[in-house]
Design a protein around this motif. Structure first.
Motif, PDB file in Angstrom:
ATOM      1  N   GLY A  29     -10.182   5.083   0.130  1.00 50.31           N
ATOM      2  CA  GLY A  29     -10.033   6.372  -0.516  1.00 50.31           C
ATOM      3  C   GLY A  29      -8.664   6.637  -1.110  1.00 50.31           C
ATOM      4  N   THR A  30      -7.751   5.677  -1.005  1.00 52.75           N
ATOM      5  CA  THR A  30      -6.395   5.874  -1.481  1.00 52.75           C
ATOM      6  C   THR A  30      -6.068   4.835  -2.552  1.00 52.75           C
ATOM      7  N   PRO A  31      -5.574   5.255  -3.711  1.00 49.47           N
ATOM      8  CA  PRO A  31      -5.185   4.284  -4.742  1.00 49.47           C
ATOM      9  C   PRO A  31      -4.135   3.295  -4.216  1.00 49.47           C
ATOM     10  N   GLU A  32      -4.159   2.095  -4.758  1.00 51.72           N
ATOM     11  CA  GLU A  32      -3.289   1.027  -4.272  1.00 51.72           C
ATOM     12  C   GLU A  32      -1.810   1.392  -4.324  1.00 51.72           C
ATOM     13  N   GLN A  33      -1.358   2.021  -5.402  1.00 45.70           N
ATOM     14  CA  GLN A  33       0.064   2.346  -5.508  1.00 45.70           C
ATOM     15  C   GLN A  33       0.474   3.396  -4.479  1.00 45.70           C
ATOM     16  N   ILE A  34      -0.379   4.367  -4.231  1.00 48.70           N
ATOM     17  CA  ILE A  34      -0.064   5.386  -3.218  1.00 48.70           C
ATOM     18  C   ILE A  34      -0.017   4.743  -1.843  1.00 48.70           C
ATOM     19  N   LYS A  35      -0.959   3.832  -1.567  1.00 45.75           N
ATOM     20  CA  LYS A  35      -0.958   3.109  -0.292  1.00 45.75           C
ATOM     21  C   LYS A  35       0.308   2.265  -0.176  1.00 45.75           C
ATOM     22  N   ALA A  36       0.741   1.635  -1.266  1.00 50.56           N
ATOM     23  CA  ALA A  36       1.974   0.841  -1.255  1.00 50.56           C
ATOM     24  C   ALA A  36       3.181   1.726  -0.953  1.00 50.56           C
ATOM     25  N   ASP A  37       3.216   2.921  -1.520  1.00 54.36           N
ATOM     26  CA  ASP A  37       4.319   3.855  -1.246  1.00 54.36           C
ATOM     27  C   ASP A  37       4.346   4.260   0.222  1.00 54.36           C
ATOM     28  N   ILE A  38       3.167   4.494   0.789  1.00 56.79           N
ATOM     29  CA  ILE A  38       3.078   4.857   2.217  1.00 56.79           C
ATOM     30  C   ILE A  38       3.570   3.698   3.080  1.00 56.79           C
ATOM     31  N   LEU A  39       3.106   2.481   2.773  1.00 55.81           N
ATOM     32  CA  LEU A  39       3.526   1.309   3.542  1.00 55.81           C
ATOM     33  C   LEU A  39       5.026   1.063   3.401  1.00 55.81           C
ATOM     34  N   SER A  40       5.558   1.261   2.206  1.00 54.79           N
ATOM     35  CA  SER A  40       6.998   1.076   1.986  1.00 54.79           C
ATOM     36  C   SER A  40       7.805   2.014   2.872  1.00 54.79           C
ATOM     37  N   LYS A  41       7.355   3.244   2.946  1.00 58.05           N
ATOM     38  CA  LYS A  41       8.066   4.240   3.751  1.00 58.05           C
ATOM     39  C   LYS A  41       7.930   3.952   5.251  1.00 58.05           C
ATOM     40  N   GLU A  42       6.691   3.648   5.694  1.00 53.77           N
ATOM     41  CA  GLU A  42       6.461   3.431   7.125  1.00 53.77           C
ATOM     42  C   GLU A  42       7.088   2.136   7.638  1.00 53.77           C
ATOM     43  N   LEU A  43       7.074   1.090   6.815  1.00 63.80           N
ATOM     44  CA  LEU A  43       7.565  -0.208   7.263  1.00 63.80           C
ATOM     45  C   LEU A  43       8.982  -0.524   6.787  1.00 63.80           C
ATOM     46  N   ASP A  44       9.541   0.374   5.989  1.00 69.06           N
ATOM     47  CA  ASP A  44      10.892   0.208   5.467  1.00 69.06           C
ATOM     48  C   ASP A  44      11.051  -1.118   4.708  1.00 69.06           C
ATOM     49  N   ILE A  45      10.085  -1.362   3.827  1.00 70.18           N
ATOM     50  CA  ILE A  45      10.120  -2.544   2.965  1.00 70.18           C
ATOM     51  C   ILE A  45       9.734  -2.106   1.561  1.00 70.18           C
ATOM     52  N   GLU A  46       9.830  -3.010   0.612  1.00 70.16           N
ATOM     53  CA  GLU A  46       9.440  -2.711  -0.767  1.00 70.16           C
ATOM     54  C   GLU A  46       8.040  -3.269  -1.015  1.00 70.16           C
ATOM     55  N   ALA A  47       7.035  -2.403  -0.999  1.00 69.23           N
ATOM     56  CA  ALA A  47       5.652  -2.820  -1.262  1.00 69.23           C
ATOM     57  C   ALA A  47       5.257  -2.345  -2.660  1.00 69.23           C
ATOM     58  N   GLN A  48       4.535  -3.194  -3.383  1.00 68.48           N
ATOM     59  CA  GLN A  48       4.085  -2.848  -4.732  1.00 68.48           C
ATOM     60  C   GLN A  48       2.564  -2.700  -4.731  1.00 68.48           C
ATOM     61  N   GLY A  49       2.081  -1.798  -5.564  1.00 71.11           N
ATOM     62  CA  GLY A  49       0.644  -1.548  -5.647  1.00 71.11           C
ATOM     63  C   GLY A  49      -0.169  -2.767  -6.041  1.00 71.11           C
ATOM     64  N   ASP A  50       0.422  -3.682  -6.812  1.00 66.50           N
ATOM     65  CA  ASP A  50      -0.293  -4.893  -7.217  1.00 66.50           C
ATOM     66  C   ASP A  50      -0.564  -5.829  -6.046  1.00 66.50           C
ATOM     67  N   PHE A  51       0.135  -5.630  -4.929  1.00 65.13           N
ATOM     68  CA  PHE A  51      -0.029  -6.493  -3.770  1.00 65.13           C
ATOM     69  C   PHE A  51      -0.751  -5.793  -2.620  1.00 65.13           C
ATOM     70  N   VAL A  52      -1.426  -4.704  -2.937  1.00 58.94           N
ATOM     71  CA  VAL A  52      -2.253  -3.996  -1.958  1.00 58.94           C
ATOM     72  C   VAL A  52      -3.701  -4.148  -2.383  1.00 58.94           C
ATOM     73  N   PHE A  53      -4.520  -4.651  -1.488  1.00 60.13           N
ATOM     74  CA  PHE A  53      -5.946  -4.819  -1.749  1.00 60.13           C
ATOM     75  C   PHE A  53      -6.715  -3.907  -0.798  1.00 60.13           C
ATOM     76  N   ALA A  54      -7.307  -2.860  -1.354  1.00 60.98           N
ATOM     77  CA  ALA A  54      -8.094  -1.905  -0.572  1.00 60.98           C
ATOM     78  C   ALA A  54      -9.574  -2.269  -0.681  1.00 60.98           C
ATOM     79  N   SER A  55     -10.396  -1.600   0.086  1.00 57.35           N
ATOM     80  CA  SER A  55     -11.826  -1.928   0.053  1.00 57.35           C
ATOM     81  C   SER A  55     -12.465  -1.609  -1.291  1.00 57.35           C
ATOM     82  N   HIS A  56     -11.859  -0.732  -2.075  1.00 56.55           N
ATOM     83  CA  HIS A  56     -12.401  -0.418  -3.401  1.00 56.55           C
ATOM     84  C   HIS A  56     -11.841  -1.312  -4.502  1.00 56.55           C
ATOM     85  N   THR A  57     -10.854  -2.139  -4.219  1.00 53.21           N
ATOM     86  CA  THR A  57     -10.240  -2.978  -5.244  1.00 53.21           C
ATOM     87  C   THR A  57     -11.253  -3.859  -5.977  1.00 53.21           C
TER      88      THR A  57
END
Length: 192
Positions: A29-57
């Motif tokens: 239910g979350t777009p890949e870039q938004i999920k990447a932003d959440i992961l970047s903040k929670e894990l303190d790393i640089e995540a990009q939306g192109d490297f997030v694969f969600a169930s809707h991808t």
């Protein structure tokens, strides 16, 4: 908690070494870039939306097939559902809530702010990125679309399912909703 710490440890090592990595999630239910932003903040790393694969991808592969066809998108947050539909390449989609508002007799117990719109385009496919907020509305609309073979505004509404092939339903995550007190194995639904 241990798995989270172990994951964090490995990610910080990999990112410090500039090693590539991807994120795979069953969150549909979350777009890949938004999920990447959440992961970047929670894990303190640089995540990009192109490297997030969600169930809707994988819906992106179907975007070309249904690019100009009228399709119904079901999701929890309307802005996320719209963003997912557009990022997958769908040009002529309608959200479940908007479709219900266009056909207020489908759910007469709901009150909609918009006036009904006559839309004679046949729904060619249904895409579920997440379960709907209002299951009563969602099930009613989905059942009526399926029974009408996606064409509610026809005179032959009741018999149209006999004359058309069944429209496909694509479900991003078959875990329809959260687990309850009773433990059951995951429910898998296959539609053809």
């Amino acid at each position: 908690m241990f798995h989270y710490l172990l994951c964090y440890y490995h990610l910080t090592i990999r990112s410090s070494q500039n090693a590539p990595f991807i994120f795979v999630t069953n969150d549909g239910g979350t777009p890949e870039q938004i999920k990447a932003d959440i992961l970047s903040k929670e894990l303190d790393i640089e995540a990009q939306g192109d490297f997030v694969f969600a169930s809707h991808t994988p819906f992106k592969q179907l975007g070309e097939t249904y690019q100009h066809d009228r399709v119904l998108f079901v999701g929890k947050k309307r802005e996320y559902t719209s963003a997912i539909a557009e990022s997958c390449g769908f040009k002529n989609y309608v959200l479940l809530e908007d479709f219900a508002a266009q056909h207020p007799l489908l759910c007469p117990w709901n009150k909609y702010d918009t006036a009904p719109v006559h839309d004679d385009q046949r729904i060619k496919a249904i895409f579920m990125t997440h379960e709907p907020v209002d299951w009563a509305e969602g099930l009613q609309v989905l059942c009526d679309i399926l029974l009408s073979a996606g064409h509610l505004d026809t005179q032959q509404y009741r018999d149209s399912w006999r004359h058309h092939s069944q429209i496909p339903i694509y479900i991003a995550n078959p875990d329809f909703t959260y687990s309850a007190q009773v433990y059951l194995h995951d429910m898998y639904v296959f539609w053809t």
